[in-house]
Scaffold this motif. Sequence first.
Motif, PDB file in Angstrom:
ATOM      1  N   CYS A   2      68.931   7.176  24.794  1.00  0.00           N
ATOM      2  CA  CYS A   2      69.929   8.176  25.183  1.00  0.00           C
ATOM      3  C   CYS A   2      69.320   9.251  26.066  1.00  0.00           C
ATOM      4  N   SER A  37      75.866   7.720  13.083  1.00  0.00           N
ATOM      5  CA  SER A  37      74.639   8.428  13.444  1.00  0.00           C
ATOM      6  C   SER A  37      74.725   9.932  13.284  1.00  0.00           C
ATOM      7  N   PHE A  39      76.004  11.784  15.557  1.00  0.00           N
ATOM      8  CA  PHE A  39      76.026  12.292  16.929  1.00  0.00           C
ATOM      9  C   PHE A  39      77.337  11.922  17.608  1.00  0.00           C
ATOM     10  N   SER A  40      78.406  12.545  17.181  1.00  0.00           N
ATOM     11  CA  SER A  40      79.716  12.213  17.723  1.00  0.00           C
ATOM     12  C   SER A  40      79.843  12.619  19.187  1.00  0.00           C
ATOM     13  N   LEU A  42      77.577  12.572  21.629  1.00  0.00           N
ATOM     14  CA  LEU A  42      76.636  11.999  22.590  1.00  0.00           C
ATOM     15  C   LEU A  42      77.330  11.216  23.701  1.00  0.00           C
ATOM     16  N   ASN A  66      84.801  17.340  19.305  1.00  0.00           N
ATOM     17  CA  ASN A  66      84.216  17.522  17.980  1.00  0.00           C
ATOM     18  C   ASN A  66      85.234  18.061  16.981  1.00  0.00           C
ATOM     19  N   ALA A 181      74.264  17.801  23.435  1.00  0.00           N
ATOM     20  CA  ALA A 181      74.806  16.701  22.641  1.00  0.00           C
ATOM     21  C   ALA A 181      73.955  16.410  21.413  1.00  0.00           C
ATOM     22  N   THR A 182      72.641  16.496  21.551  1.00  0.00           N
ATOM     23  CA  THR A 182      71.771  16.158  20.425  1.00  0.00           C
ATOM     24  C   THR A 182      71.572  17.332  19.481  1.00  0.00           C
ATOM     25  N   ASN A 185      74.721  19.363  17.111  1.00  0.00           N
ATOM     26  CA  ASN A 185      75.086  18.981  15.746  1.00  0.00           C
ATOM     27  C   ASN A 185      73.960  19.217  14.750  1.00  0.00           C
TER      28      ASN A 185
END
Length: 195
Positions: A2, A37, A39-40, A42, A66, A181-182, A185
């Motif tokens: 990613c 994961s 990570f919604s 990403l 989100n 993105a990472t 969250n």
Amino acid sequence: VCCSAMLATAKLPKITHGGRIADAFVGLLGGVMAPLSGFSGLAPALWATLRGYTKDEHRAVLQNFNLVVLAATFASLVWSGRTGAQHLPQMAVVAGSLVIPSIYGSKIYTGLSPVAFRNGVLWLLVFVPVVFAAAKFSPEAHTPLFVLSVLAIVPLAALLSHATESVAAKTGDAAGGLLNATLGNLTELVIALTA
């Protein structure tokens, strides 16, 4: 994988075709990634970067996405019976700790300079050692510990947001989108891991 994809998007041509069908597919992918994961955001972050969205458009997409994912998660917990009337007191604390500060925070934020607002939020760092002390001396007081933890995590989340925005300003939208993105969250992941 990613990280490389996000960094490579700056060199790729912007995607202008696909329309709402492609947007819906990316949203579905993000929704599937959420429970797998955590990570919604990403996939939507990568997609927004590939679409060439501005920082504000990028933020608007991720925040709304989100919100929908979290609302769908809550609805599925209620529907499956995993969340019920026995959780209402905790939900009231959570709702109060989210809604009331949001209302007053938005009023205060619009009336203060960014520096004054940031300094006010940083004063909440006082609650970090208070949480540890309270947990040591009164570990069975779950609701007060939760409230203190919420107050302690607010400035940590603000510092994390400021750090990612500072890095994004120097590295560009691709790396900034990846960080957002990472790490966006991270507070939720910390809460989930310690709960």
